[in-house]
Design a protein around this motif. Structure first.
Motif, PDB file in Angstrom:
ATOM      1  N   VAL A 160      -2.403  -6.030   5.812  1.00 17.12           N
ATOM      2  CA  VAL A 160      -1.342  -5.229   6.434  1.00 17.12           C
ATOM      3  C   VAL A 160      -1.396  -5.383   7.956  1.00 17.12           C
ATOM      4  CG1 VAL A 160      -0.601  -2.847   6.907  1.00 17.12           C
ATOM      5  CG2 VAL A 160      -1.043  -3.578   4.564  1.00 17.12           C
ATOM      6  N   ASN A 187       8.869   3.117  -5.210  1.00 15.24           N
ATOM      7  CA  ASN A 187       7.521   2.722  -5.592  1.00 15.24           C
ATOM      8  C   ASN A 187       7.466   2.002  -6.928  1.00 15.24           C
ATOM      9  OD1 ASN A 187       6.463   3.710  -3.289  1.00 15.24           O
ATOM     10  ND2 ASN A 187       5.701   5.616  -4.169  1.00 15.24           N
ATOM     11  N   ALA A 198       0.734   3.146   9.143  1.00 16.81           N
ATOM     12  CA  ALA A 198       0.717   2.032   8.183  1.00 16.81           C
ATOM     13  C   ALA A 198      -0.459   2.221   7.237  1.00 16.81           C
ATOM     14  CB  ALA A 198       0.588   0.707   8.917  1.00 16.81           C
ATOM     15  N   GLN A 199      -0.245   1.816   5.984  1.00 10.48           N
ATOM     16  CA  GLN A 199      -1.323   1.932   5.008  1.00 10.48           C
ATOM     17  C   GLN A 199      -1.366   0.707   4.121  1.00 10.48           C
ATOM     18  OE1 GLN A 199      -0.840   5.710   2.939  1.00 10.48           O
ATOM     19  NE2 GLN A 199      -2.330   6.638   4.314  1.00 10.48           N
ATOM     20  N   GLY A 200      -2.584   0.365   3.717  1.00  6.88           N
ATOM     21  CA  GLY A 200      -2.762  -0.794   2.834  1.00  6.88           C
ATOM     22  C   GLY A 200      -2.656  -0.412   1.367  1.00  6.88           C
ATOM     23  N   THR A 201      -1.690   0.434   1.051  1.00  7.06           N
ATOM     24  CA  THR A 201      -1.470   0.799  -0.359  1.00  7.06           C
ATOM     25  C   THR A 201      -1.040  -0.450  -1.121  1.00  7.06           C
ATOM     26  OG1 THR A 201      -0.534   2.822   0.535  1.00  7.06           O
ATOM     27  CG2 THR A 201      -0.188   2.406  -1.837  1.00  7.06           C
ATOM     28  N   GLU A 220       4.334   0.704   4.482  1.00  5.07           N
ATOM     29  CA  GLU A 220       3.429   0.198   3.429  1.00  5.07           C
ATOM     30  C   GLU A 220       3.944  -1.134   2.890  1.00  5.07           C
ATOM     31  OE1 GLU A 220       3.754   3.902   1.047  1.00  5.07           O
ATOM     32  OE2 GLU A 220       1.576   3.997   1.229  1.00  5.07           O
ATOM     33  N   LYS A 277       2.894  -2.519  -0.756  1.00  7.24           N
ATOM     34  CA  LYS A 277       2.705  -1.523  -1.820  1.00  7.24           C
ATOM     35  C   LYS A 277       3.192  -1.972  -3.197  1.00  7.24           C
ATOM     36  CE  LYS A 277       6.898   1.166  -1.152  1.00  7.24           C
ATOM     37  NZ  LYS A 277       7.488   2.420  -0.761  1.00  7.24           N
ATOM     38  N   ASP A 331      -6.998  -5.188   1.836  1.00  3.00           N
ATOM     39  CA  ASP A 331      -5.646  -4.630   1.935  1.00  3.00           C
ATOM     40  C   ASP A 331      -5.279  -4.231   3.367  1.00  3.00           C
ATOM     41  OD1 ASP A 331      -5.783  -4.962  -0.794  1.00  3.00           O
ATOM     42  OD2 ASP A 331      -6.382  -2.894  -1.166  1.00  3.00           O
ATOM     43  N   SER A 332      -6.166  -3.501   4.029  1.00  2.00           N
ATOM     44  CA  SER A 332      -5.809  -3.081   5.390  1.00  2.00           C
ATOM     45  C   SER A 332      -5.785  -4.284   6.337  1.00  2.00           C
ATOM     46  CB  SER A 332      -6.734  -1.979   5.914  1.00  2.00           C
ATOM     47  OG  SER A 332      -8.057  -2.432   6.082  1.00  2.00           O
ATOM     48  N   LEU A 389       5.630   6.582   6.698  1.00  4.15           N
ATOM     49  CA  LEU A 389       4.701   5.541   6.267  1.00  4.15           C
ATOM     50  C   LEU A 389       5.310   4.138   6.331  1.00  4.15           C
ATOM     51  CD1 LEU A 389       3.034   7.138   3.102  1.00  4.15           C
ATOM     52  CD2 LEU A 389       2.134   7.014   5.434  1.00  4.15           C
TER      53      LEU A 389
END
Ligand code: XMP
Length: 326
Positions: free
Chosen positions: A52, A4, A142-145, A175, A178, A48-49, A173
């Motif tokens: 993604v 990260n 999936a995440q829009g981090t 991402e 990110k 963001d989402s 996850l």
């Protein structure tokens, strides 16, 4: 990109060519991570989402299952745009859930802002969970981090993540953005062919119009708020303010004043215009809106929106006012 921390050597994505290189790299990385398994994504329609989703559709097509939960607190036309862009144009595997009644029934009579937020956040997780439970063979979430989320994850904005998903969801996850800053996510989104208005959408809180329909939400006042907000957005688009102002919206308080229409007493709610500029949302200044624009917005809202009989302008910077009213 397994951890990260953004490497110091990572170039800032500012051009379509850099965006394309990022997309190619992530498409390969996602394919390697996911193989032939399925991935689930909560698609809010936010920047963001949406980015993604577009990236994953490019990488794995219909192995991505997008769930769009309409909590009934979206702005005018937003859920429709998600269906149009992802369901139709990009041929996504999209599950659309209209949960408006569930949310509005739970919120009926609830006036306290933090309770409203908790109800909306909690119900969102429930609806999403129920949809996930109906699906088979999902291995990844999936995440829009984005990078600021990682940097701020234990900071002051933690309470804002009401659209967050349950921690006990036992899925690996995915991402892909990110390590990107917001401006880079936007460049990538444009390179993926998403509509400009979606990629440059102003920030919109997870609880949506729920924190702008002040006090206990009623369907008629929520409807008036949504219509007035759509007029404000259209007029800001027309006069070029939409490109210039960081966040602008209408709030409608739970109070009425006396007015007159067609020679008769007409009680209605006020629509409050808020238009602010900021870089980090921690402080904000007030955008100066030309009087001609304000008059036009006032005329349109009072003529076109049932239940609104006054238009007010909020001139309060942050601090002392927060950006949202609740
Ligand atoms: P405030 O009102 O705290 O807002 O000055 C700062 C920024 O955060 C947004 N905001 C939220 N976003 N869930 C969100 O996802 C929330 O509950 C929430 N409350 C405020 C607000 O729109 C502004 O951009």
């Amino acid at each position: 990109m397994t951890n990260n921390i953004r490497p110091a050597s990572m170039e800032r994505i500012t051009t379509p060519a850099l965006a394309q290189a990022f997309i190619d790299e992530q498409v390969a990385a996602v394919r390697a991570q996911v193989g032939d398994k399925k991935v689930l994504l909560a698609l809010s329609g936010g920047v963001d989402s949406s980015v993604v989703a577009a990236l994953l559709i490019k990488a794995i097509g219909r192995q991505l299952v997008c769930v769009h939960v309409n909590h009934g607190l979206m702005r005018k036309g937003e859920s429709e745009q998600v269906i149009e862009v992802f369901g139709k144009e990009l041929d996504a595997n999209l599950i659309y859930v209209d949960a408006t009644d569930r949310f509005l029934d739970l919120l009926a009579g609830v006036a306290e802002p933090e309770r409203k937020r908790k109800i909306i956040g909690g119900e969102f997780i429930k609806v999403f969970d129920e949809e996930a439970a109906k699906l088979e063979g999902i291995s990844f979430l999936a995440q829009g981090t984005i990078y600021p989320d990682i940097l701020e994850s234990d900071g002051v904005k933690a309470h804002h993540n009401v659209g967050g998903l349950p921690e006990d969801m036992q899925m690996e996850l995915v991402e892909p953005v990110k390590l990107l800053y917001k401006d880079e996510v936007r460049v990538v989104g444009e390179a993926l062919g998403l509509p400009h208005a979606m990629v440059y959408r102003q920030p919109f809180p997870g609880p949506g119009l729920g924190v702008r329909c002040l006090g206990a939400i009623t369907r008629d006042r929520l409807h008036a708020l949504r219509e007035a907000d759509a007029i404000l957005r259209a007029e800001f688009d027309n006069c070029g303010l939409a490109e210039k102002v960081w966040q602008y919206f209408i709030a409608v308080p739970d109070m009425k004043s006396v007015g007159v229409r067609d020679g008769k007493r007409y009680e209605g709610w006020p629509a409050i215009i808020r238009a602010v500029n900021t870089t980090d949302a921690m402080t904000a200044t007030i955008e100066e809106i030309p009087y001609a624009v304000l008059h036009k917005i006032t005329n349109r809202i009072t003529a076109e929106v049932d239940g609104i009989n006054r238009v007010l302008l909020d001139l309060t910077p942050k601090p002392i006012g927060t950006i949202e009213w609740e």
